[in-house]
Design a protein around this motif. Structure first.
Motif, PDB file in Angstrom:
ATOM      1  N   GLY A  59      23.649  41.614  50.608  1.00  0.00           N
ATOM      2  CA  GLY A  59      24.855  41.324  50.927  1.00  0.00           C
ATOM      3  C   GLY A  59      25.066  41.927  52.244  1.00  0.00           C
ATOM      4  N   LEU A  60      25.481  41.055  53.314  1.00  0.00           N
ATOM      5  CA  LEU A  60      26.119  41.557  54.566  1.00  0.00           C
ATOM      6  C   LEU A  60      27.455  41.676  54.838  1.00  0.00           C
ATOM      7  CD1 LEU A  60      24.929  42.215  57.355  1.00  0.00           C
ATOM      8  CD2 LEU A  60      25.256  39.645  58.095  1.00  0.00           C
ATOM      9  N   LEU A  61      27.791  42.863  54.765  1.00  0.00           N
ATOM     10  CA  LEU A  61      29.474  43.002  54.555  1.00  0.00           C
ATOM     11  C   LEU A  61      29.813  43.569  56.027  1.00  0.00           C
ATOM     12  CD1 LEU A  61      29.115  44.490  51.033  1.00  0.00           C
ATOM     13  CD2 LEU A  61      29.184  42.169  51.698  1.00  0.00           C
ATOM     14  N   GLY A  62      31.013  43.342  56.238  1.00  0.00           N
ATOM     15  CA  GLY A  62      31.667  43.767  57.362  1.00  0.00           C
ATOM     16  C   GLY A  62      33.038  43.331  57.807  1.00  0.00           C
ATOM     17  N   PRO A  63      33.826  43.825  58.442  1.00  0.00           N
ATOM     18  CA  PRO A  63      35.149  43.272  58.829  1.00  0.00           C
ATOM     19  C   PRO A  63      35.069  42.200  59.826  1.00  0.00           C
ATOM     20  CG  PRO A  63      34.799  45.456  59.956  1.00  0.00           C
ATOM     21  CD  PRO A  63      33.748  45.047  59.113  1.00  0.00           C
ATOM     22  N   VAL A  92      22.634  46.133  49.934  1.00  0.00           N
ATOM     23  CA  VAL A  92      23.798  46.133  50.568  1.00  0.00           C
ATOM     24  C   VAL A  92      23.563  46.494  52.315  1.00  0.00           C
ATOM     25  CG1 VAL A  92      26.054  46.847  51.127  1.00  0.00           C
ATOM     26  CG2 VAL A  92      25.270  46.310  48.628  1.00  0.00           C
ATOM     27  N   ILE A  93      24.025  45.701  53.006  1.00  0.00           N
ATOM     28  CA  ILE A  93      24.189  46.113  54.420  1.00  0.00           C
ATOM     29  C   ILE A  93      25.594  46.005  54.901  1.00  0.00           C
ATOM     30  CG2 ILE A  93      23.607  45.590  56.772  1.00  0.00           C
ATOM     31  CD1 ILE A  93      20.911  43.888  55.712  1.00  0.00           C
ATOM     32  N   MET A  94      26.041  47.104  55.486  1.00  0.00           N
ATOM     33  CA  MET A  94      27.579  47.102  55.881  1.00  0.00           C
ATOM     34  C   MET A  94      27.330  47.297  57.275  1.00  0.00           C
ATOM     35  SD  MET A  94      29.748  49.148  53.388  1.00  0.00           S
ATOM     36  CE  MET A  94      29.646  48.973  51.592  1.00  0.00           C
ATOM     37  N   ILE A  95      27.932  46.461  58.224  1.00  0.00           N
ATOM     38  CA  ILE A  95      28.050  46.510  59.693  1.00  0.00           C
ATOM     39  C   ILE A  95      29.385  46.569  60.081  1.00  0.00           C
ATOM     40  CG2 ILE A  95      28.013  44.085  59.656  1.00  0.00           C
ATOM     41  CD1 ILE A  95      26.058  44.286  62.022  1.00  0.00           C
ATOM     42  N   ARG A  96      29.383  47.330  61.297  1.00  0.00           N
ATOM     43  CA  ARG A  96      30.804  47.691  61.837  1.00  0.00           C
ATOM     44  C   ARG A  96      30.487  47.646  63.380  1.00  0.00           C
ATOM     45  NH1 ARG A  96      34.063  52.572  60.249  1.00  0.00           N
ATOM     46  NH2 ARG A  96      32.224  53.671  60.669  1.00  0.00           N
ATOM     47  N   LEU A 155      23.300  52.897  45.496  1.00  0.00           N
ATOM     48  CA  LEU A 155      24.653  53.256  46.370  1.00  0.00           C
ATOM     49  C   LEU A 155      25.819  53.526  45.190  1.00  0.00           C
ATOM     50  CD1 LEU A 155      26.113  53.320  48.877  1.00  0.00           C
ATOM     51  CD2 LEU A 155      26.231  51.003  48.971  1.00  0.00           C
ATOM     52  N   ARG A 156      25.773  52.631  44.296  1.00  0.00           N
ATOM     53  CA  ARG A 156      26.971  52.710  43.218  1.00  0.00           C
ATOM     54  C   ARG A 156      26.513  53.850  42.529  1.00  0.00           C
ATOM     55  NH1 ARG A 156      26.993  46.741  42.623  1.00  0.00           N
ATOM     56  NH2 ARG A 156      25.095  46.832  41.731  1.00  0.00           N
ATOM     57  N   ALA A 157      25.739  54.259  42.327  1.00  0.00           N
ATOM     58  CA  ALA A 157      25.390  55.724  41.225  1.00  0.00           C
ATOM     59  C   ALA A 157      25.673  56.869  42.299  1.00  0.00           C
ATOM     60  CB  ALA A 157      23.683  55.709  40.848  1.00  0.00           C
ATOM     61  N   GLN A 158      25.229  56.744  43.402  1.00  0.00           N
ATOM     62  CA  GLN A 158      25.367  58.123  44.360  1.00  0.00           C
ATOM     63  C   GLN A 158      26.885  58.211  44.571  1.00  0.00           C
ATOM     64  OE1 GLN A 158      24.100  57.423  48.798  1.00  0.00           O
ATOM     65  NE2 GLN A 158      22.243  58.225  47.881  1.00  0.00           N
ATOM     66  N   GLN A 159      27.604  57.170  44.905  1.00  0.00           N
ATOM     67  CA  GLN A 159      29.080  57.109  45.225  1.00  0.00           C
ATOM     68  C   GLN A 159      29.830  57.339  44.087  1.00  0.00           C
ATOM     69  OE1 GLN A 159      30.172  57.713  48.375  1.00  0.00           O
ATOM     70  NE2 GLN A 159      27.919  57.787  49.270  1.00  0.00           N
ATOM     71  N   GLY A 160      29.390  56.840  42.869  1.00  0.00           N
ATOM     72  CA  GLY A 160      30.313  56.777  41.511  1.00  0.00           C
ATOM     73  C   GLY A 160      31.384  55.816  41.763  1.00  0.00           C
ATOM     74  N   GLU A 170      36.575  52.128  51.700  1.00  0.00           N
ATOM     75  CA  GLU A 170      36.493  53.660  52.385  1.00  0.00           C
ATOM     76  C   GLU A 170      35.825  53.330  53.686  1.00  0.00           C
ATOM     77  OE1 GLU A 170      36.184  56.420  48.556  1.00  0.00           O
ATOM     78  OE2 GLU A 170      34.936  56.718  50.191  1.00  0.00           O
ATOM     79  N   VAL A 171      34.900  52.989  53.851  1.00  0.00           N
ATOM     80  CA  VAL A 171      34.097  52.852  55.040  1.00  0.00           C
ATOM     81  C   VAL A 171      34.998  51.989  56.107  1.00  0.00           C
ATOM     82  CG1 VAL A 171      31.992  52.071  56.107  1.00  0.00           C
ATOM     83  CG2 VAL A 171      31.781  53.028  53.924  1.00  0.00           C
ATOM     84  N   PHE A 172      35.595  51.108  55.773  1.00  0.00           N
ATOM     85  CA  PHE A 172      36.109  50.321  56.815  1.00  0.00           C
ATOM     86  C   PHE A 172      37.721  50.492  56.368  1.00  0.00           C
ATOM     87  CE2 PHE A 172      32.687  48.442  58.579  1.00  0.00           C
ATOM     88  CZ  PHE A 172      31.778  48.163  57.560  1.00  0.00           C
ATOM     89  N   ARG A 173      38.267  51.597  56.223  1.00  0.00           N
ATOM     90  CA  ARG A 173      39.507  51.682  56.066  1.00  0.00           C
ATOM     91  C   ARG A 173      40.359  51.709  57.453  1.00  0.00           C
ATOM     92  NH1 ARG A 173      40.462  57.355  53.919  1.00  0.00           N
ATOM     93  NH2 ARG A 173      39.820  56.487  52.134  1.00  0.00           N
TER      94      ARG A 173
END
Lengths: 306, 267
Positions: free
Chosen positions: A106-110, A269-273, A286-291, A300-303
């Motif tokens: 997944g390439l995710l970002g605003p 997951v790739i998040m890009i800003r 990532l899900r396990a780490q962050q819960g 949270e990352v792109f708040r």
């Protein structure tokens, strides 16, 4: 079950209501299997009945191929890539990224973060100003385009062409194109190959594009916002189609804002800003780490700080 | 792959081409039918109707003639810059081959028009005297300047020059449009026009420089008709012009190809 309702579910293409003689029990008019569904439309392939109950589930994980990740190595290698638009707008200054083979990423970002620019560089529509990009070991060019299946966020076929002419174009140019599979998928969706693209609804045009792309056994599938602007049922269909039809040895890179819908199918997951990779990790870890879910992490990352 | 691309070009463009040709032939058939009815009926209403339809037919002919220049340019924009560009530029073919494949379709459109246009005229007027009249007119012009139409090579070279000139004009537009829209984010249309003017200016000056090479020999003749009688010299001039136009076309295509590779900018 009301027979009328049953009939409507089995034959969504029927336009006229059934005529019920007075005093007579409701006659159930079944569409025989293997018969043409429209007058003048005689397919040469076997009709598969529309089964809406099979489309309801959203258990995407069960649809993912069991023999995924059989190929090793990276399908995409981006090294020190620089890209901007004009003198003032810089997108990437020093982009480095490796995407492994056989994954759904997944390439995710605003908006404006560089997702589409990255996808266009991988598809060969944009050339970087500096740096190297290789796909399955090939530099981006006419050879790499033969192993990349690209689905843009717009209708990119000549709408004056018939669907079967578009199939012919894909058959001629792409060695990995599976023509019987394409016709089978169109059959399942009741899309007449003899119809001109401009006569299809917007949703069906998008489905034709999706069918063309997913009928290829590509090494890299680039899907730019495949579920944007469609209703939830169509989103479900698109995701199921993607999962059921892509080559398991290939990699899918999905760019999307609708994280909740695609989260379940993502391996990485790739998040890009603003042209920077801020997160690149296995989705489960990532899900396990962050819960939290990927969607929550994204928020949270792109708040927006207001 | 070139064969597949040429096939792809025809698949995308034949409907528009056939529509133009069919429209011309259809229009001429309507005019012919009304002419026959007018000749037999002879009423003032029919005279008026025939006049109106004939006028519309003439307008249609002019539009049809213009379409062989406009349609290739419109198609180029649609398939290389608009949404269809997302398919065109992601096909697993070299960009140069993609551009070369357009030549076959462009030329077939011109050849088609050369056949259909006078044929349509003959159908409209009801006889083939128009063809004969056209041939006589061309022959007269050639004789006036001293060229005998029996010299097949000269006529053949002249026809070749028309074809290459058509390609040159088309690629002047294509290249200028590409330069304007790929190299600039703002003012693309104005830049495209400026690039077109620049291309025409530069190629015109190059052609003039080369023509100056023949100046000495041309000045040795007393009359233009003397030049025309020197068939070998006429053939040489025509050949040089064809080669020069071909070099310009190749150059413009190479520039377009280079810009697509480095600075593609879909709309």
């Amino acid at each position: 079950m009301d027979q009328n309702q049953g009939n409507m579910q089995m034959q969504p293409q029927m336009q006229q209501p059934m005529q019920q003689p007075a005093g007579q029990p409701m006659q159930q008019e079944q569409q025989p299997m293997g018969q043409p569904m429209q007058q003048g439309f005689t397919p040469s392939y076997v009709q598969v009945p529309y089964q809406p109950e099979a489309m309801v589930t959203t258990d995407y994980a069960s649809l993912k191929p069991q023999f995924q990740n059989v190929v090793s190595g990276n399908v995409v290698e981006i090294a020190h890539v620089k890209k901007g638009y004009g003198k003032t707008k810089r997108v990437f200054e020093d982009l480095n990224l490796q995407i492994p083979a056989g994954k759904i990423v997944g390439l995710l970002g605003p908006n404006g973060s560089g997702k589409t620019t990255m996808i266009k560089m991988l598809s060969g529509l944009l050339a970087p100003e500096a740096g190297d990009i290789t796909i399955a070991g090939l530099p981006v060019g006419h050879q790499s385009k033969g192993v990349v299946a690209y689905l843009p966020e717009r209708t990119y076929f000549n709408e004056g062409l018939k669907v079967k002419e578009i199939v012919g174009i894909f058959r001629d140019f792409y060695q990995d194109f599976d023509e019987p599979k394409a016709y089978q998928m169109m059959n399942q969706l009741n899309i007449d190959p003899n119809i001109q693209l401009k006569k299809l609804s917007k949703g069906n045009k998008e489905k034709v594009q999706l069918i063309m792309v997913m009928s290829r056994h590509a090494k890299l599938y680039l899907l730019d916002e495949p579920i944007a602007g469609v209703d939830p049922a169509a989103r479900d269909f698109i995701l199921r189609t993607i999962l059921k039809n892509y080559d398991a040895n290939g990699t899918i890179l999905i760019s999307t804002h609708l994280i909740q819908d695609v989260e379940a199918i993502l391996d990485d997951v790739i998040m890009i800003r603003e042209g920077q990779i801020v997160v690149h990790q296995d989705a489960d870890s990532l899900r396990a780490q962050q819960g939290k879910s990927i969607d929550e992490i994204f928020r949270e990352v792109f708040r927006y700080v207001g | 792959m070139l064969g597949k691309l040429i096939k792809y070009e025809f698949i995308n463009r034949w409907k528009a081409m056939i529509s133009v040709f069919a429209g011309l032939i259809g229009g001429s058939l309507v005019v012919a039918l009304l002419r026959v009815i007018r000749e037999s009926a002879g009423s003032s209403f029919m005279n008026g109707l025939f006049g109106l339809v004939s006028a519309l037919y003439v307008v249609g002919m002019l539009l049809g003639l213009g379409s062989i220049f406009i349609l290739p340019l419109y198609d180029f924009r649609q398939r290389f810059f608009k949404d269809q560009g997302y398919l065109t530029h992601t096909l697993p073919v070299k960009t140069g081959t993609l551009l070369v494949s357009r030549i076959a379709c462009d030329l077939s459109m011109l050849v088609g028009m050369i056949i259909v246009f006078p044929l349509s005229l003959c159908i409209a007027v009801g006889n083939f005297d128009v063809f004969r009249a056209l041939a006589d007119m061309v022959n007269t012009i050639l004789k006036m300047i001293g060229i005998n139409a029996a010299f097949g090579l000269t006529v053949g070279l002249f026809c070749g020059l028309i074809l290459i000139e058509y390609l040159f004009n088309t690629w002047c537009f294509n290249c200028a449009y590409t330069l304007g829209h790929c190299l600039f984010e703002k003012g693309k249309k104005i830049m495209s026009v400026l690039f077109y003017i620049a291309i025409v200016f530069i190629t015109g000056n190059i052609a003039t420089l080369i023509a100056n090479g023949f100046k000495g020999r041309i000045e040795s003749y007393d009359y233009v008709s003397d030049i025309a009688r020197d068939v070998a010299f006429v053939n040489l001039i025509l050949t040089v012009m064809i080669v020069l136009m071909a070099v310009f076309v190749v150059g413009l295509m190479a520039i377009t190809n280079r810009v697509f590779k480095k600075r593609l900018n879909l709309e």
